[in-house]
Design an enzyme around this catalytic site. Structure first.
Site, mmCIF file in Angstrom:
data_model
loop_
_atom_site.group_PDB
_atom_site.id
_atom_site.type_symbol
_atom_site.label_atom_id
_atom_site.label_comp_id
_atom_site.label_asym_id
_atom_site.label_seq_id
_atom_site.Cartn_x
_atom_site.Cartn_y
_atom_site.Cartn_z
ATOM 1 N N CYS A 1 52.482 -3.135 32.358
ATOM 2 C CA CYS A 1 53.332 -2.321 33.245
ATOM 3 C C CYS A 1 53.260 -2.777 34.696
ATOM 4 O O CYS A 1 54.280 -2.906 35.371
ATOM 5 C CB CYS A 1 52.991 -0.844 33.117
ATOM 6 S SG CYS A 1 51.593 -0.292 34.100
ATOM 7 N N HIS B 1 44.092 1.554 27.713
ATOM 8 C CA HIS B 1 44.885 1.779 28.926
ATOM 9 C C HIS B 1 44.652 0.666 29.952
ATOM 10 O O HIS B 1 45.533 0.359 30.747
ATOM 11 C CB HIS B 1 44.612 3.163 29.516
ATOM 12 C CG HIS B 1 45.796 3.690 30.266
ATOM 13 N ND1 HIS B 1 47.062 3.753 29.720
ATOM 14 C CD2 HIS B 1 45.931 4.127 31.547
ATOM 15 C CE1 HIS B 1 47.911 4.213 30.630
ATOM 16 N NE2 HIS B 1 47.255 4.445 31.743
ATOM 17 N N GLU C 1 47.082 3.886 41.660
ATOM 18 C CA GLU C 1 46.809 3.939 40.224
ATOM 19 C C GLU C 1 46.222 2.621 39.738
ATOM 20 O O GLU C 1 45.426 2.595 38.800
ATOM 21 C CB GLU C 1 48.073 4.287 39.443
ATOM 22 C CG GLU C 1 47.693 4.668 38.024
ATOM 23 C CD GLU C 1 48.845 5.106 37.181
ATOM 24 O OE1 GLU C 1 49.991 4.903 37.580
ATOM 25 O OE2 GLU C 1 48.588 5.638 36.099
ATOM 26 N N GLU D 1 52.466 12.807 38.322
ATOM 27 C CA GLU D 1 51.212 13.300 37.783
ATOM 28 C C GLU D 1 51.155 14.805 38.046
ATOM 29 O O GLU D 1 51.801 15.283 38.982
ATOM 30 C CB GLU D 1 50.007 12.626 38.455
ATOM 31 C CG GLU D 1 49.538 11.351 37.773
ATOM 32 C CD GLU D 1 50.437 10.147 38.058
ATOM 33 O OE1 GLU D 1 51.122 10.147 39.095
ATOM 34 O OE2 GLU D 1 50.457 9.218 37.237
ATOM 35 N N CYS E 1 52.832 5.576 28.023
ATOM 36 C CA CYS E 1 51.744 4.764 27.453
ATOM 37 C C CYS E 1 50.450 5.541 27.282
ATOM 38 O O CYS E 1 49.631 5.179 26.441
ATOM 39 C CB CYS E 1 51.458 3.559 28.332
ATOM 40 S SG CYS E 1 52.879 2.951 29.221
ATOM 41 N N THR F 1 49.482 11.957 33.962
ATOM 42 C CA THR F 1 50.709 11.163 34.069
ATOM 43 C C THR F 1 51.755 11.668 33.080
ATOM 44 O O THR F 1 51.481 11.789 31.885
ATOM 45 C CB THR F 1 50.384 9.689 33.777
ATOM 46 O OG1 THR F 1 49.494 9.230 34.777
ATOM 47 C CG2 THR F 1 51.629 8.835 33.772
ATOM 48 N N CYS G 1 56.142 4.004 37.126
ATOM 49 C CA CYS G 1 55.364 4.348 35.935
ATOM 50 C C CYS G 1 56.300 5.063 34.976
ATOM 51 O O CYS G 1 56.921 6.059 35.338
ATOM 52 C CB CYS G 1 54.216 5.265 36.344
ATOM 53 S SG CYS G 1 53.392 6.028 34.949
ATOM 54 N N TYR H 1 47.800 -1.950 31.636
ATOM 55 C CA TYR H 1 48.106 -2.359 33.001
ATOM 56 C C TYR H 1 48.436 -3.847 33.088
ATOM 57 O O TYR H 1 49.059 -4.292 34.055
ATOM 58 C CB TYR H 1 46.936 -2.025 33.934
ATOM 59 C CG TYR H 1 46.823 -0.552 34.274
ATOM 60 C CD1 TYR H 1 47.502 0.409 33.536
ATOM 61 C CD2 TYR H 1 46.044 -0.113 35.324
ATOM 62 C CE1 TYR H 1 47.400 1.747 33.826
ATOM 63 C CE2 TYR H 1 45.934 1.237 35.642
ATOM 64 C CZ TYR H 1 46.607 2.160 34.886
ATOM 65 O OH TYR H 1 46.511 3.484 35.189
HETATM 66 FE FE1 SF4 Z 1 52.344 4.410 33.735
HETATM 67 FE FE2 SF4 Z 1 51.519 1.914 33.434
HETATM 68 FE FE3 SF4 Z 1 49.979 3.937 32.600
HETATM 69 FE FE4 SF4 Z 1 52.288 3.266 31.336
HETATM 70 S S1 SF4 Z 1 50.413 2.020 31.521
HETATM 71 S S2 SF4 Z 1 51.589 5.316 31.825
HETATM 72 S S3 SF4 Z 1 53.566 2.697 33.052
HETATM 73 S S4 SF4 Z 1 50.586 3.458 34.724
HETATM 74 FE FE FE Z 2 47.851 5.136 34.229
#
Ligand code: SF4
Ligand code: FE
Length: 484
Positions: free
Chosen positions: A297, A290, A445, A255, A102, A189, A98, A294
């Site tokens: 990422c 968000h 996550e 986190e 983001c 995060t 991660c 995903y």
């Molecule tokens: Fe982390 Fe993915 Fe959330 Fe970005 S979108 S903060 S990489 S979990």
């Molecule tokens: Fe996240």
């Protein structure tokens, strides 16, 4: 834009109060447990400076027309939304972790359109304040922690019904020059890698909860902010000094529990204070962005995991077995399905009243719903291909020991021509991503980040328009509309 070095220097100037393993951390930036997560965020700066990635990693600011890091951009088109997904996939591939930047990105895009709509309806001044804040974020190339999740105490009770009123972040005092807030935000995060914290309400609020309908930004080293670092499985391997057993030699994520112990927020940094009727749309939009994220990422991290599975199959000499090839094809199929959802909800985005683009919410929720399942299946297949040695492997120290190491080099060898050490490294990477520190970001996550599976199902049911689907079915079946 800042360089990666300038970013790390800027973190050194922050004075964060951080607890980790029962102690106050002296030097956050160089702490071996924390450092990998800073390296991941630093990669977002490095790639923005790399001409090969400029197209996807940078954008032209809609506020001052300067070239900015895309992580500080307000989306101005569906093309921006698609580039966001591509950028996140690249960074997932680069870090296998991660990269944390983001959440704030998603938070301020949501706050932008909601504050605009609030001002229009209620004649408040939040949007201008917010735009001044975001302009600073763009100009200084800051990392923002988007803080949504409250501790929530008894889940069957509303914020104002909790036995302890602080279990949701709340307003404790309103002054001429600002407000004082108390409470906490859980699993934040990248909190320690951030310059700013942008807090938002965690659920849709009613009038009785208006003291909890809060949105504001504070510098991450504000007085009375306390951070307690969240530990991850195998995290103490980072303290052992080697670079095999950690699995990922350079990158990680983190986190933290962030406590607001009566924190003062200056008025110009308050973007919602009591307007409970707008808390629901802020939650819905942030979660939507968000859930889109995903689709980028997790796919990039998945690419590395698929690569690791294919590589260990070669090191073990099983790459030509038809079932191994089929399993790898299935992993790719699942991974690209997630990516398709990320691209789809982006390409179907629409402009909001503030001009900032929003993803298609139904498709973003479908994206995240798939993410609650497919990475688990991808990880299961990776473990299947890796074999049991992934979890019974002796330590790096044994491998480097003159006598034990001799045995390990001989008996843990795979195919001829590949060093035993490389086989060990690949197994440790697979372990890291499926069971170790990176499993936080790739597995759990995937389940709970951006909202647990049931939260997406509620949104999917709201957006599904079943009445219209029933009408279509009636028409096709030749059923006449009955008069009421
Ligand atoms: Fe982390 Fe993915 Fe959330 Fe970005 S979108 S903060 S990489 S979990
Ligand atoms: Fe996240």
């Amino acid at each position: 834009m800042l360089t990666a070095d300038e970013y790390i220097k800027s973190l050194r100037k922050l004075n964060l109060k951080v607890y980790l393993f029962g102690e106050l951390v002296d030097n956050v930036v160089d702490h071996p447990v924390i450092k990998p997560s800073i390296n991941s965020v630093a990669r977002t700066y490095e790639l923005a400076a790399d001409p090969d990635y400029r197209e996807v990693m940078t954008a032209q600011s809609s506020l001052n027309r300067q070239v900015i890091n895309r992580f500080t951009h307000l989306h101005q088109s569906t093309e921006d939304l698609i580039k966001k997904i591509k950028m996140q996939r690249i960074l997932g591939q680069e870090t296998a972790s991660c990269f944390q930047r983001c959440v704030g990105f998603d938070a301020f895009n949501a706050v932008d359109s909601v504050t605009f709509e609030m001002d229009k309806k209620l004649d408040t001044d939040y949007h201008h304040r917010f735009r001044r804040f975001i302009q600073q974020v763009q100009e200084k190339d800051l990392v923002v922690d988007g803080a949504m999740t409250d501790p929530k105490g008894d889940r069957s009770l509303r914020p104002s019904q909790q036995a302890d009123p602080d279990l949701y972040l709340r307003l404790v005092e309103e002054r001429e020059d600002g407000i004082v807030v108390k409470g906490a935000k859980t699993h934040q995060t990248g909190a320690l890698c951030s310059h700013e914290i942008l807090a938002m309400p965690t659920v849709a609020m009613g009038e009785e909860d208006s003291n909890y309908a809060l949105c504001f930004a504070v510098p991450s080293d504000s007085d009375n902010l306390v951070y307690i670092y969240g530990r991850q499985s195998s995290d103490t391997r980072k303290l052992e000094g080697g670079n095999i057993d950690v699995g990922n030699c350079r990158y990680g994520g983190h986190e933290a529990l962030v406590i607001f112990d009566n924190v003062f927020v200056p008025k110009e940094r308050v973007f919602m204070c009591g307007e409970y009727e707008f808390s629901g749309s802020l939650v819905e939009r942030f979660a939507g962005y968000h859930r889109q994220s995903y689709g980028g990422c997790k796919v990039g991290v998945g690419d590395v995991l698929i690569g690791a599975a294919a590589q260990i199959a070669e090191y073990n000499g099983v790459q030509r077995a038809s079932h191994i090839r089929d399993k790898i094809i299935e992993m790719v199929n699942l991974n690209e399905t997630i990516y398709s959802c990320g691209i789809a909800c982006s390409s179907q985005g629409v402009p909001t009243a503030s001009g900032t683009y929003l993803i298609d919410l139904l498709l973003a929720n479908v994206c995240k719903q798939n993410v609650t399942r497919y990475p688990y299946e991808i990880a299961r297949l990776a473990e299947d291909i890796a074999g049991g040695l992934m979890v019974t492997l002796p330590s790096e120290k044994d491998f480097n020991h003159p006598e034990a190491g001799k045995y390990l080099k001989k008996y843990l060898k795979g195919v001829d021509g590949v060093k035993t050490e490389n086989r060990l490294r690949m197994l440790r990477l697979l372990e890291n991503m499926t069971l170790g520190t990176a499993a936080v970001g790739y597995r759990t996550e995937s389940m709970h980040g951006a909202g647990s599976p049931q939260a997406q199902r509620i949104m999917i049911s709201r957006q599904a328009d079943l009445e219209n689907k029933k009408k279509m079915a009636r028409a096709i079946a030749g059923i006449e509309e009955e008069k009421q």
